[in-house]
Design a protein around this motif. Structure first.
Motif, mmCIF file in Angstrom:
data_model
loop_
_atom_site.group_PDB
_atom_site.id
_atom_site.type_symbol
_atom_site.label_atom_id
_atom_site.label_comp_id
_atom_site.label_asym_id
_atom_site.label_seq_id
_atom_site.Cartn_x
_atom_site.Cartn_y
_atom_site.Cartn_z
ATOM 1 N N MET A 298 16.222 18.413 -0.019
ATOM 2 C CA MET A 298 17.047 17.399 0.639
ATOM 3 C C MET A 298 17.114 16.164 -0.250
ATOM 4 N N THR A 299 18.325 15.661 -0.481
ATOM 5 C CA THR A 299 18.470 14.495 -1.364
ATOM 6 C C THR A 299 18.006 13.225 -0.657
ATOM 7 N N GLY A 300 17.819 12.178 -1.440
ATOM 8 C CA GLY A 300 17.440 10.887 -0.870
ATOM 9 C C GLY A 300 18.504 10.340 0.064
ATOM 10 N N LEU A 301 19.784 10.609 -0.270
ATOM 11 C CA LEU A 301 20.864 10.114 0.592
ATOM 12 C C LEU A 301 20.878 10.841 1.939
ATOM 13 N N GLU B 220 0.859 -1.197 0.000
ATOM 14 C CA GLU B 220 0.000 0.000 0.000
ATOM 15 C C GLU B 220 0.892 1.244 0.000
ATOM 16 N N VAL B 221 0.663 2.135 -0.973
ATOM 17 C CA VAL B 221 1.413 3.394 -0.994
ATOM 18 C C VAL B 221 0.704 4.361 -0.046
ATOM 19 N N ALA B 222 1.319 4.594 1.117
ATOM 20 C CA ALA B 222 0.674 5.388 2.172
ATOM 21 C C ALA B 222 0.866 6.890 1.955
ATOM 22 N N GLY B 223 1.975 7.271 1.274
ATOM 23 C CA GLY B 223 2.223 8.705 1.073
ATOM 24 C C GLY B 223 3.236 8.943 -0.026
ATOM 25 N N LYS B 224 3.150 10.149 -0.612
ATOM 26 C CA LYS B 224 4.077 10.520 -1.692
ATOM 27 C C LYS B 224 4.704 11.870 -1.378
ATOM 28 N N ALA B 225 6.015 11.968 -1.631
ATOM 29 C CA ALA B 225 6.740 13.209 -1.353
ATOM 30 C C ALA B 225 7.546 13.630 -2.577
ATOM 31 N N ALA B 226 7.797 14.950 -2.692
ATOM 32 C CA ALA B 226 8.552 15.467 -3.839
ATOM 33 C C ALA B 226 10.014 15.750 -3.496
ATOM 34 N N ASP B 227 10.386 15.589 -2.211
ATOM 35 C CA ASP B 227 11.787 15.773 -1.812
ATOM 36 C C ASP B 227 12.047 15.029 -0.505
ATOM 37 N N GLY B 228 13.323 14.981 -0.119
ATOM 38 C CA GLY B 228 13.723 14.225 1.067
ATOM 39 C C GLY B 228 13.118 14.743 2.357
ATOM 40 N N GLU B 229 12.985 16.071 2.452
ATOM 41 C CA GLU B 229 12.440 16.665 3.687
ATOM 42 C C GLU B 229 10.975 16.253 3.885
ATOM 43 N N GLU B 230 10.215 16.324 2.778
ATOM 44 C CA GLU B 230 8.807 15.915 2.816
ATOM 45 C C GLU B 230 8.704 14.431 3.182
ATOM 46 N N ALA B 231 9.614 13.635 2.623
ATOM 47 C CA ALA B 231 9.629 12.189 2.896
ATOM 48 C C ALA B 231 9.821 11.932 4.392
ATOM 49 N N LEU B 232 10.745 12.676 5.024
ATOM 50 C CA LEU B 232 10.994 12.496 6.460
ATOM 51 C C LEU B 232 9.748 12.808 7.278
ATOM 52 N N ALA C 18 18.274 12.186 3.380
ATOM 53 C CA ALA C 18 17.105 11.677 4.115
ATOM 54 C C ALA C 18 17.406 10.292 4.690
ATOM 55 N N ALA C 19 18.088 9.455 3.901
ATOM 56 C CA ALA C 19 18.447 8.101 4.368
ATOM 57 C C ALA C 19 19.332 8.180 5.612
ATOM 58 N N GLU C 20 20.258 9.163 5.611
ATOM 59 C CA GLU C 20 21.142 9.331 6.780
ATOM 60 C C GLU C 20 20.336 9.716 8.022
ATOM 61 N N HIS C 21 19.278 10.511 7.828
ATOM 62 C CA HIS C 21 18.410 10.891 8.946
ATOM 63 C C HIS C 21 17.613 9.695 9.476
#
Length: 199
Positions: free
Chosen positions: A60-63, A28-40, A65-68
């Motif tokens: 914010m890049t995916g990398l 299930e796709v629970a949410g969609k973001a356009a950048d790393g900050e939104e993803a967090l 965000a991954a570090e966070h």
């Protein structure tokens, strides 16, 4: 049901990925973001099992965000077009569970998500080959100096910041030029960025 948050700055691709994954019975796709900050933010709000991210996104890049998310329960999958060994190295350090290329078949993505949920790590075979071929030749200190050069700082300022003498910084710069087979600082910076060898 496997809950997924998607982060991708290209709207069409974000929509297509969402539709593909929603067709799977157990995802299930629970949410969609356009950048790393939104993803967090979405990961904090929705507590998904997986966060599937592109690397090069605005804000914010995916990398980054991954570090966070390193200490978070949410598993991170990087989905990218970039075969840069520096990116792959950084992703491994950020403890990502998967690093896949966008041109992989769509069934492979759903399958990888299921495997990762079982505790496996999935890396595209092409990436592993490239990473072995092109290991970063720069030491941590040399990378640090190139990063300062990329930020436009003169030798004197770099020396002050790193508690080194001007001569030592100049020596490091000439070692870097030699290692990267670069004619000047600009070429060295450009090569290091292109290979993904700078943070």
């Amino acid at each position: 049901m496997i809950k997924v948050v998607l982060a991708e700055d290209q709207n069409m691709l974000l929509g297509a990925l969402g539709s593909l994954l929603d067709m799977e019975d157990d995802i299930e796709v629970a949410g969609k973001a356009a950048d790393g900050e939104e993803a967090l933010k979405l990961v904090e709000e929705l507590n998904p099992d997986i966060c599937l991210m592109d690397i090069e996104m605005p804000v914010m890049t995916g990398l980054e965000a991954a570090e966070h998310l390193m200490d978070h329960d949410c598993k991170v999958i990087i989905l990218t077009t970039f075969l840069r060994p520096g990116y792959f190295e950084r992703a491994k350090k950020a403890n990502v569970s998967g690093y896949l290329l966008k041109d992989s078949p769509s069934e492979a993505l759903a399958q990888s998500i299921r495997q990762i949920m079982k505790g496996k790590r999935i890396y595209s075979p092409e990436l592993i080959e490239v990473a072995f071929e092109l290991d970063n030749p720069l030491t941590k200190r040399e990378q640090e100096i190139v990063q300062h050069l990329a930020d436009g700082e003169p030798t004197k300022k770099i020396a002050e910041k790193l508690n080194l003498s001007n001569g030592t910084v100049r020596n490091y710069v000439s070692i870097v030029l030699d290692k990267l087979d670069a004619k000047n600082r600009i070429e060295a910076i450009s090569k290091a960025i292109d290979k993904g060898w700078l943070k």
